[in-house]
Design a protein around this motif. Structure first.
Motif, PDB file in Angstrom:
ATOM      1  N   PHE A  92       0.845  -1.194   0.000  1.00  0.00           N
ATOM      2  CA  PHE A  92       0.000   0.000   0.000  1.00  0.00           C
ATOM      3  C   PHE A  92       0.877   1.239   0.000  1.00  0.00           C
ATOM      4  O   PHE A  92       2.031   1.209   0.458  1.00  0.00           O
ATOM      5  CB  PHE A  92      -0.961   0.015   1.194  1.00  0.00           C
ATOM      6  CG  PHE A  92      -0.295   0.192   2.535  1.00  0.00           C
ATOM      7  CD1 PHE A  92      -0.200   1.440   3.130  1.00  0.00           C
ATOM      8  CD2 PHE A  92       0.233  -0.901   3.216  1.00  0.00           C
ATOM      9  CE1 PHE A  92       0.411   1.606   4.365  1.00  0.00           C
ATOM     10  CE2 PHE A  92       0.836  -0.754   4.448  1.00  0.00           C
ATOM     11  CZ  PHE A  92       0.932   0.503   5.030  1.00  0.00           C
ATOM     12  N   LEU A  93       0.322   2.314  -0.501  1.00  0.00           N
ATOM     13  CA  LEU A  93       0.987   3.611  -0.513  1.00  0.00           C
ATOM     14  C   LEU A  93       0.141   4.557   0.320  1.00  0.00           C
ATOM     15  O   LEU A  93      -1.017   4.835  -0.017  1.00  0.00           O
ATOM     16  CB  LEU A  93       1.146   4.133  -1.947  1.00  0.00           C
ATOM     17  CG  LEU A  93       1.819   3.166  -2.933  1.00  0.00           C
ATOM     18  CD1 LEU A  93       1.958   3.818  -4.313  1.00  0.00           C
ATOM     19  CD2 LEU A  93       3.175   2.710  -2.423  1.00  0.00           C
ATOM     20  N   ASP A  94       0.723   5.032   1.430  1.00  0.00           N
ATOM     21  CA  ASP A  94      -0.049   5.777   2.417  1.00  0.00           C
ATOM     22  C   ASP A  94       0.075   7.280   2.190  1.00  0.00           C
ATOM     23  O   ASP A  94       1.168   7.812   1.991  1.00  0.00           O
ATOM     24  CB  ASP A  94       0.444   5.433   3.824  1.00  0.00           C
ATOM     25  CG  ASP A  94      -0.568   5.821   4.869  1.00  0.00           C
ATOM     26  OD1 ASP A  94      -1.696   5.318   4.816  1.00  0.00           O
ATOM     27  OD2 ASP A  94      -0.237   6.629   5.752  1.00  0.00           O
ATOM     28  N   MET A  95      -1.053   7.948   2.257  1.00  0.00           N
ATOM     29  CA  MET A  95      -1.113   9.387   2.009  1.00  0.00           C
ATOM     30  C   MET A  95      -0.579  10.193   3.200  1.00  0.00           C
ATOM     31  O   MET A  95      -0.585   9.720   4.325  1.00  0.00           O
ATOM     32  CB  MET A  95      -2.545   9.796   1.684  1.00  0.00           C
ATOM     33  CG  MET A  95      -2.998   9.361   0.297  1.00  0.00           C
ATOM     34  SD  MET A  95      -2.028  10.200  -0.984  1.00  0.00           S
ATOM     35  CE  MET A  95      -2.626   9.385  -2.462  1.00  0.00           C
ATOM     36  N   PRO A  96      -0.117  11.424   2.935  1.00  0.00           N
ATOM     37  CA  PRO A  96       0.540  12.207   3.988  1.00  0.00           C
ATOM     38  C   PRO A  96      -0.423  12.774   5.020  1.00  0.00           C
ATOM     39  O   PRO A  96       0.006  13.254   6.063  1.00  0.00           O
ATOM     40  CB  PRO A  96       1.218  13.336   3.204  1.00  0.00           C
ATOM     41  CG  PRO A  96       0.429  13.469   1.953  1.00  0.00           C
ATOM     42  CD  PRO A  96      -0.033  12.082   1.617  1.00  0.00           C
ATOM     43  N   LEU A  97      -1.698  12.789   4.762  1.00  0.00           N
ATOM     44  CA  LEU A  97      -2.717  13.090   5.740  1.00  0.00           C
ATOM     45  C   LEU A  97      -3.637  11.880   5.737  1.00  0.00           C
ATOM     46  O   LEU A  97      -3.720  11.166   4.739  1.00  0.00           O
ATOM     47  CB  LEU A  97      -3.445  14.381   5.383  1.00  0.00           C
ATOM     48  CG  LEU A  97      -4.504  14.343   4.257  1.00  0.00           C
ATOM     49  CD1 LEU A  97      -5.323  15.576   4.250  1.00  0.00           C
ATOM     50  CD2 LEU A  97      -3.940  14.066   2.900  1.00  0.00           C
ATOM     51  N   ASN A  98      -4.197  11.540   6.898  1.00  0.00           N
ATOM     52  CA  ASN A  98      -4.527  12.394   8.016  1.00  0.00           C
ATOM     53  C   ASN A  98      -3.605  12.164   9.205  1.00  0.00           C
ATOM     54  O   ASN A  98      -4.028  12.295  10.354  1.00  0.00           O
ATOM     55  CB  ASN A  98      -5.973  12.127   8.408  1.00  0.00           C
ATOM     56  CG  ASN A  98      -6.886  12.198   7.192  1.00  0.00           C
ATOM     57  OD1 ASN A  98      -6.828  13.173   6.449  1.00  0.00           O
ATOM     58  ND2 ASN A  98      -7.679  11.193   6.955  1.00  0.00           N
ATOM     59  N   SER A  99      -2.364  11.770   8.958  1.00  0.00           N
ATOM     60  CA  SER A  99      -1.398  11.736  10.043  1.00  0.00           C
ATOM     61  C   SER A  99      -1.317  13.120  10.683  1.00  0.00           C
ATOM     62  O   SER A  99      -1.552  14.137  10.029  1.00  0.00           O
ATOM     63  CB  SER A  99      -0.015  11.349   9.515  1.00  0.00           C
ATOM     64  OG  SER A  99      -0.059  10.125   8.831  1.00  0.00           O
ATOM     65  N   SER A 100      -0.984  13.161  11.946  1.00  0.00           N
ATOM     66  CA  SER A 100      -0.880  14.442  12.629  1.00  0.00           C
ATOM     67  C   SER A 100       0.390  14.474  13.469  1.00  0.00           C
ATOM     68  O   SER A 100       0.523  13.684  14.411  1.00  0.00           O
ATOM     69  CB  SER A 100      -2.107  14.673  13.525  1.00  0.00           C
ATOM     70  OG  SER A 100      -2.047  15.934  14.146  1.00  0.00           O
TER      71      SER A 100
END
Length: 454
Positions: A92-100
């Motif tokens: 998988f390729l994880d998006m930069p949000l919604n990490s905080s």
């Protein structure tokens, strides 16, 4: 020759079609594909009887939001990758949000990578953000190994990840071009959607149909056209995520024919649900761009069947139930849980209903994303590739109830599909078998690679 694993008698789904064959695996790599393998397995090796099952390359989901660190209560690596593995995904390729905080610099990227390597069941790459806040960080992000850069052309829903204005997007594309990275854009016109929303809110509107009407197809078309223009002028590689309409796909395909380096993603929910389902189901189907009418969906399917869509990614983006509960539909978090369902939708709606060839299912879900993001050992059943695959039963429908994502407020629950995933194997090791998961992963952070570096 001896093998750690032999998969016997399965129907292998390859770019050239479906063939019955044995597959031999050594050291986590596919080392032989033959009509029959007569060699021995190692003393601690495994033989899989895949007769009656299709062997698909492991899904490469290029668009997920697992939100760790910072919003792990929404979704995290542990639960998110279980759902992915149960759906046949191995990457998988994880998006930069919604990490905080979001992944806008090297420090945030490295922190997220550490957590992923500790907790994920399957391999992964990480997107970096492209916003007005971090143009000076893009060189560092490229050096740190981001899979690409993600920009929103409309409000992301989170103030810490602001939309990219035209100059930011243009300069970000120039930077990406220098580094050989792809820029992914959420293509909706910020001004257009903002003003339509303001007008609706001023009139006291708050219903499902009011929200859907505030984001018409034209807002997507305007942004797609602008992104294509910037890509043409900068020479950047552009990836248009979650396109919801056939008209937008056709516009992108026209750009490709004119020499623009552009690929197109759509999502299972745009292929499976319509606006009428949003009115029936409610919050679990709120997303942006929103779900469209049956006529628009049919146009999208026509474009996909014509080969103009490159990738189908889940855009898995869950949130806690309290963020999906309100009488005001505008106030609900917009995101759909779907990490487990990509193959199911492509096989039921695509293969069984619309005649999508199985090799096209494999290309859309695995080979094409692996190629676009230069993951050259992923997404394919061929000698030299990682032994990432899913054993899938196609001959009988099933009801999807056994879900593994964090909240399971999932619009696919209770739906009837084909393509039950029996087992998922990552680099020759079972991560999911008949409802059970490996006790721990051995996930690797993936970086884009050239053929020369493999």
């Amino acid at each position: 020759m001896s093998f750690d694993l032999i998969v016997r008698g399965g129907l292998l789904v390859t770019p050239g079609g479906v063939r019955r064959a044995d597959m031999g695996v050594s050291g986590g790599e596919i080392t032989l594909i033959a009509e029959e393998i007569t060699a021995e397995i190692t003393a601690d090796g495994t033989e899989l009887d895949a007769r009656g099952l299709h062997v698909f390359p492991g899904v490469v989901d290029a668009h997920v939001h697992l939100n760790e660190p910072g919003r792990t209560d929404w979704e995290g690596f542990t639960t998110g990758t279980r759902a992915l593995a149960a759906g046949g995904a191995t990457t998988f390729l994880d998006m930069p949000l919604n990490s905080s905080p979001p992944v806008l610099n090297r420090e945030r990227l490295e922190e997220k990578a550490r957590l992923g390597e500790q907790k994920s069941l399957i391999d992964f790459g990480l997107w970096g953000g492209l916003t007005p806040l971090n143009l000076a960080e893009l060189d560092d992000l490229a050096d740190a190994g981001v899979i690409g850069l993600k920009a929103f052309m409309s409000h992301s829903g989170l103030d810490e990840f602001p939309a990219a204005d035209d100059l930011t997007l243009f300069e970000g594309m120039r930077s990406a071009r220098r580094h050989g990275l792809v820029v992914a854009t959420h293509a909706e016109s910020n001004d257009f959607t903002r003003r339509l929303t303001e007008v609706a809110r001023a009139d006291g509107k708050k219903g499902v149909r009011d929200y859907l009407d505030s984001r018409p197809v034209v807002t997507e078309l305007e942004a797609v056209g602008r992104a294509l223009l910037f890509a043409r002028e900068t020479g950047a590689a552009l990836h248009l995520v979650h396109l919801s309409s056939g008209a937008a796909v056709a516009l992108a395909f026209e750009g490709r024919q004119k020499g623009i380096d552009v690929t197109v993603e759509t999502c299972p929910h745009y292929l499976h649900f319509t606006d009428e389902d949003v009115e029936r189901v409610g919050a679990a189907l709120k997303c942006a761009p929103p779900l469209r009418s049956k006529a628009v969906q049919d146009d999208l399917w026509r474009e996909l069947l014509a080969g103009h869509v490159d990738i189908v990614g889940s855009d898995h983006s869950p949130a806690p139930p309290d963020m999906k509960t309100s009488e005001d539909f505008f106030q609900l978090w917009g995101g759909i849980s779907g990490a487990q369902s990509t193959l199911n939708v492509l096989l039921e709606d695509g293969h069984h209903t619309r005649g999508l060839p199985l090799e096209a299912v494999a290309a859309l879900s695995a080979l094409n994303p692996a190629n676009r993001f230069r993951l050259l050992r992923k997404g394919r059943l061929e000698v030299g590739a990682d032994a990432d695959f899913a054993l899938v039963r196609l001959d009988e429908p099933f009801v999807l109830n056994d879900l593994h994502d964090r909240w399971r407020q999932n619009p696919y629950r209770g739906g009837t599909f084909r393509g039950r995933v029996q087992e998922t194997w990552q680099r020759g090791r079972a991560v999911y078998r008949d409802g059970q998961f490996a006790s721990s992963g051995r996930a690797q952070l993936l970086r884009p690679r050239s053929k020369e570096s493999t």
